[in-house]
Design a protein around this motif. Structure first.
Motif, PDB file in Angstrom:
ATOM      1  N   PRO A 241       0.716  -2.272  -7.345  1.00 13.46           N
ATOM      2  CA  PRO A 241       0.832  -1.292  -8.371  1.00 13.46           C
ATOM      3  C   PRO A 241       2.304  -0.508  -7.926  1.00 13.46           C
ATOM      4  O   PRO A 241       2.329  -0.093  -6.669  1.00 13.46           O
ATOM      5  CB  PRO A 241      -0.198  -0.176  -8.089  1.00 13.46           C
ATOM      6  N   THR A 242       3.273  -0.569  -8.689  1.00 21.35           N
ATOM      7  CA  THR A 242       4.556   0.170  -8.477  1.00 21.35           C
ATOM      8  C   THR A 242       4.971   1.056  -9.839  1.00 21.35           C
ATOM      9  O   THR A 242       4.821   0.636 -10.882  1.00 21.35           O
ATOM     10  CB  THR A 242       5.361  -1.199  -8.494  1.00 21.35           C
ATOM     11  N   PRO A 243       5.712   2.134  -9.403  1.00 19.23           N
ATOM     12  CA  PRO A 243       6.052   3.062 -10.227  1.00 19.23           C
ATOM     13  C   PRO A 243       7.264   2.257 -10.976  1.00 19.23           C
ATOM     14  O   PRO A 243       8.107   1.795 -10.213  1.00 19.23           O
ATOM     15  CB  PRO A 243       6.645   4.275  -9.629  1.00 19.23           C
TER      16      PRO A 243
ATOM     17  N   ILE B 138       2.739   3.792 -13.597  1.00 15.23           N
ATOM     18  CA  ILE B 138       2.481   2.804 -12.624  1.00 15.23           C
ATOM     19  C   ILE B 138       1.941   1.544 -13.076  1.00 15.23           C
ATOM     20  O   ILE B 138       0.887   1.656 -13.698  1.00 15.23           O
ATOM     21  CB  ILE B 138       1.752   3.347 -11.520  1.00 15.23           C
TER      22      ILE B 138
END
Length: 99
Positions: free
Chosen positions: A53-55, A10
Motif C-alpha cells: 500500500p502506497t500513497p 493509497i
C-alpha cells in the motif's frame, strides 16, 4: 460508485498476476479472463512501486526524482494510469482521504 483515485489515495496491486519483463516492458497474460496486459517502462515502474500500500502522492514524488517530467504532468499521468489499472482489476484503493 467507486471513488476517484487522487493524490491522497493509497493504492496497491490487487492481483498476484505475474508480470515478466520483455525488454523495457512488463507483460502478463490472464488466461482465465482472456486478457494480455502490457506496461511500458514508466507504467511498469508504477507497478513496481505499488507492491505494498502506497500513497499516490509518494508514487508521483518518486517518479519525479527518477524521470524528467513536470509535476503536473506526472500527477495527471499517474492518476490516469492507476484509474485504468483499477478498472482492469489490477489495482485496488486501500484508503482514500475524505475531502
Amino acid at each position: 460508485m467507486e471513488t476517484q483515485i487522487d493524490l491522497n489515495s493509497i493504492v496497491q496491486r490487487a492481483t498476484d498476476l505475474p508480470f515478466s519483463r520483455l525488454g523495457e516492458e512488463l507483460l502478463a497474460i490472464d488466461a482465465q479472463a482472456g486478457y494480455c496486459y502490457s506496461l511500458n517502462e514508466t507504467s511498469g515502474r508504477v507497478w513496481d512501486l505499488i507492491v505494498t500500500p502506497t500513497p499516490v502522492r509518494a508514487v508521483c514524488a518518486r517518479l519525479g526524482k527518477e524521470y524528467v517530467v513536470d509535476e503536473a504532468t506526472c500527477r495527471k499521468s499517474v492518476v490516469s494510469l492507476l484509474q485504468r489499472l483499477r478498472e482492469a482489476g489490477l489495482v485496488q484503493v486501500i484508503d482514500a482521504a475524505v475531502g
